[in-house]
Design a protein around this motif. Sequence first.
Motif, PDB file in Angstrom:
ATOM      1  N   ASP A 139      41.600  73.341  27.996  1.00 38.33           N
ATOM      2  CA  ASP A 139      41.658  74.488  27.337  1.00 38.33           C
ATOM      3  C   ASP A 139      41.333  74.633  26.060  1.00 38.33           C
ATOM      4  O   ASP A 139      41.627  75.758  25.496  1.00 38.33           O
ATOM      5  N   GLU A 194      42.438  76.963  21.411  1.00 44.33           N
ATOM      6  CA  GLU A 194      43.318  75.951  21.978  1.00 44.33           C
ATOM      7  C   GLU A 194      44.042  76.855  23.275  1.00 44.33           C
ATOM      8  O   GLU A 194      44.943  75.627  23.842  1.00 44.33           O
ATOM      9  N   ASP A 195      43.768  77.888  23.433  1.00 45.33           N
ATOM     10  CA  ASP A 195      44.500  78.595  24.589  1.00 45.33           C
ATOM     11  C   ASP A 195      43.439  79.246  25.533  1.00 45.33           C
ATOM     12  O   ASP A 195      43.647  80.201  25.895  1.00 45.33           O
ATOM     13  N   GLU A 203      42.031  82.821  24.207  1.00 47.09           N
ATOM     14  CA  GLU A 203      42.906  83.983  23.794  1.00 47.09           C
ATOM     15  C   GLU A 203      42.871  84.157  22.441  1.00 47.09           C
ATOM     16  O   GLU A 203      43.129  85.345  22.169  1.00 47.09           O
TER      17      GLU A 203
END
Length: 311
Positions: free
Chosen positions: A133, A148-149, A152
């Motif tokens: 991710d 890290e998402d 997003e």
Amino acid sequence: MNMNNPAANPLGRRHVLAMLGGVAAAVLLPALRARAQGIVAPALAFDGDALVVAGAQLWRHDLSGGASATLATPRAHIRALACHPARTGRLFAALDGGGLDRSDDGGRTWRAASGGLPQAQVAALAIAAGAPDTLYAAVAGDGLWRSEDAGESWSFVMDRPWIAEAEREVLTLASVNLASGMGGIWIYAGTERGLTRVPDCFCRWQDVVAGDAMDALVAGTPPAPEAPLPEGDPVLALASAMAAPERLVAALPSGLWASTDGGVTWSRVSNIAASVLAIHPTDPNRIAAATVNGVLLSHDRGTAWAALSTT
């Protein structure tokens, strides 16, 4: 404008470089890639056992069954692709002119994934080898950004590499899970003036050296590698093998080069002029390359090649 003096630069370095990034991408990056004698497919990525190719159209080729399918295209032409074997079907695409799109169904539908990134060209993408991710994007004229998402949100983590008395553009990225004394996860960057890397603590860009990287950093004078890549040449494409992290393949104007020790020593394995590379996630002997003659596939680590039909 003095870019090194914050007081003389009220807009801020990040903002100014973001505005200049589009100019750098439009002028510098195509000129460097032209040294590879043309681009037929500007982006490749393995999604499981399928090869996704961005060219005049976006398509995927099932290497196990041989079937090909045309996919939906994002908002703009694709400049780079990234996929992780732990997230089969999830693709990230860097778009011509700036921005990223994400697909969760193997490229059939797309949505924006660049919240917080500068409005400048993303020149290269890589997904963290041990964290599917986590995504890295090299922004032209700026530096390295991290999400890290899964796209997003984004944050700036590192300036461009300083090589030969100047900041250098990053042309290609690869994440390598290679134990070396600094956490084990490296981000390798092919630049207009050679190869460099940074650990995921983002302390500093450094040369690729043998042995423990922390020991070399403390010593300050690491030994020169016995067989490095040609000094000062642009690294146009770089690919790592998830299943064998010590193996790297690099495309230079002089041909295709391979390393079996994490980039410490290199040997030329082919004279093909490639602009993009991808290595199969579970079979490191299988390499895909985009050349002026089309997309080629090797089953022996880059020694012999055969054309892959896009029809």
